[in-house]
Design an enzyme around this catalytic site. Structure first.
Site, short mmCIF file in Angstrom:
data_model
loop_
_atom_site.label_atom_id
_atom_site.label_comp_id
_atom_site.label_asym_id
_atom_site.label_seq_id
_atom_site.Cartn_x
_atom_site.Cartn_y
_atom_site.Cartn_z
N ARG A 240 -12.12 -6.20 1.40
CA ARG A 240 -12.67 -5.15 2.25
C ARG A 240 -13.08 -5.76 3.59
O ARG A 240 -13.60 -6.88 3.66
CB ARG A 240 -13.92 -4.53 1.62
CG ARG A 240 -13.65 -3.51 0.54
CD ARG A 240 -13.00 -2.22 1.08
NE ARG A 240 -12.83 -1.20 0.06
CZ ARG A 240 -11.74 -1.06 -0.68
NH1 ARG A 240 -10.71 -1.87 -0.52
NH2 ARG A 240 -11.65 -0.09 -1.57
N GLU A 269 -11.36 0.92 9.55
CA GLU A 269 -9.92 1.24 9.48
C GLU A 269 -9.68 2.70 9.82
O GLU A 269 -10.49 3.55 9.42
CB GLU A 269 -9.40 0.98 8.06
CG GLU A 269 -9.47 -0.47 7.66
CD GLU A 269 -9.14 -0.67 6.17
OE1 GLU A 269 -8.64 0.26 5.52
OE2 GLU A 269 -9.37 -1.78 5.68
N HIS A 287 -3.64 -2.19 5.19
CA HIS A 287 -4.28 -1.87 3.90
C HIS A 287 -3.25 -1.38 2.88
O HIS A 287 -3.29 -0.24 2.44
CB HIS A 287 -5.40 -0.84 4.07
CG HIS A 287 -6.35 -0.81 2.91
ND1 HIS A 287 -7.70 -0.60 3.05
CD2 HIS A 287 -6.16 -0.98 1.57
CE1 HIS A 287 -8.29 -0.63 1.86
NE2 HIS A 287 -7.36 -0.86 0.94
C1 8YV Z 1 -6.14 1.39 -2.47
C2 8YV Z 1 -7.99 -0.39 -2.54
O1 8YV Z 1 -4.96 1.59 -1.81
O2 8YV Z 1 -8.22 0.35 -4.77
C3 8YV Z 1 -8.75 -0.11 -3.78
O3 8YV Z 1 -9.97 -0.38 -3.77
O4 8YV Z 1 -8.50 -0.95 -1.65
C4 8YV Z 1 -6.58 -0.02 -2.27
O5 8YV Z 1 -5.75 -0.92 -2.89
C5 8YV Z 1 -7.08 2.42 -1.99
O6 8YV Z 1 -8.38 2.11 -2.18
C6 8YV Z 1 -6.79 3.75 -2.65
O7 8YV Z 1 -7.86 4.61 -2.56
#
Ligand code: 8YV
Length: 321
Positions: A240, A269, A287
């Site tokens: 993150r 983002e 991402h």
């Molecule tokens: C996802 C992610 O694409 O799952 C997570 O926490 O950061 C990502 O891989 C995204 O969050 C989907 O909501």
């Protein structure tokens, strides 16, 4: 919950996941994949039994307080739950779940790609070829940093961190890690445990971040901690953006303290700090850690497995609140 509960699905999901939603629920889908503001989300949630959101939605305490009473569950399509105020959900008796495990391989692939791309100057090279500006070859042309055999420090040796460690061993990397707890030797598989990040950072030729975003990890990578890294280290982040203090990372990339950074996640983002784009020693992705067909299907199915359990009055497998 009703026999066929109403589920507000905030983003367009893979076809197979939407098919199962249509079969078993009354879904409110978002075929245009439009981002809903908090007001719109609350409006669309009226009468819904559950939400199926992504990390792009802001489910802060304020938003959760305004959700209609009908909402009994938030089944996230994500492993990270930093977009949800878990205490606020608990206080309203809303069950919250996430989708762990199923995205570890895909995210670890991206972490390896970030390491390789940053170290081997992939962005610079690709831009040169695409722009038709590749004119020559020489022994000193586009020389980067070799990944093989280097020391890799992993902050957060959870599901994703453990897979990254396995993949890194394929590159003969020496794996070190820091986490709140030390793993059993069988899971460590030779990785060296460091109790604190202050102890870990000085040995990292490469640093890969895999801890969750929470108040305790906000700006964990800052001016002070970057100073502890060896000169010329490479930092990668597929966890993150909030874990990194952008100003400090950018200053270190500018000064040459750090050789390069590979980033898949950012503060704010997609309106990222523009300096990242201007630097030549950054390898930047939008991402896409979990963005493979297999993984996105699996994430959706896992979210639905959780909803199925809640509907049946069972404890969902991935309850986080
Ligand atoms: C996802 C992610 O694409 O799952 C997570 O926490 O950061 C990502 O891989 C995204 O969050 C989907 O909501």
């Amino acid at each position: 919950m009703k026999d066929k509960p109403t589920v507000l699905v905030t983003r367009r999901l893979p076809q197979a996941v939407e098919d199962r939603l249509r079969r078993d629920y009354e879904p409110r889908l978002n075929p245009e994949d439009r981002f809903y503001s908090s007001d719109e989300l609350i409006e669309r949630a009226q009468g819904a039994d559950a939400l199926l959101p992504c990390h792009t939605e802001d489910l802060s305490a304020e938003v959760i307080a305004r959700l209609p009473d009908s909402v009994r569950a938030i089944a996230n399509f994500s492993v990270g739950v930093d977009h949800v105020d878990l205490e606020a959900a608990k206080a309203r008796g809303i069950i919250v779940t996430n989708t762990p495990d199923v995205l570890s391989d895909a995210t670890a692939e991206i972490a390896m790609m970030l390491m390789l791309g940053a170290a081997r100057r992939a962005s610079e090279g690709e831009r040169l070829v695409r722009a038709g500006e590749w004119r020559t070859w020489s022994p000193t042309f586009m020389v980067g940093i070799q990944v093989t055999g280097k020391r890799l420090g992993i902050i957060g040796m959870g599901r994703v961190g453990l897979v990254v460690a396995r993949r890194a061993r394929g590159f003969d990397m020496e794996v070190h890690y820091q986490d709140v707890r030390r793993h059993a030797a069988s899971l460590e598989a030779g990785a060296v445990y460091h109790e604190t990040i202050e102890d870990l950072l000085p040995i990292c030729d490469f640093l890969s971040i895999h801890c969750p975003a929470m108040p305790q990890t906000r700006h964990l990578i800052n001016e002070k901690t970057i100073a502890l890294l060896p000169d010329g280290a490479v930092v990668v982040n597929a966890a993150r953006g909030t874990i990194v203090d952008d100003e400090a990372l950018i200053a270190a990339l500018r000064s040459g303290k750090l050789a390069a950074a590979g980033l898949d996640v950012y503060n704010n983002e997609p309106d990222i700090n523009p300096a990242y784009r201007e630097l030549t020693n950054t390898f930047l992705l939008p991402h896409i850690g979990s963005a493979t067909r297999e993984t996105r299907d699996a994430m959706g199915f896992r979210a639905l497995d959780n909803l199925d359990a809640i509907r049946a009055g069972r404890e969902p497998r991935d309850r986080v609140a």
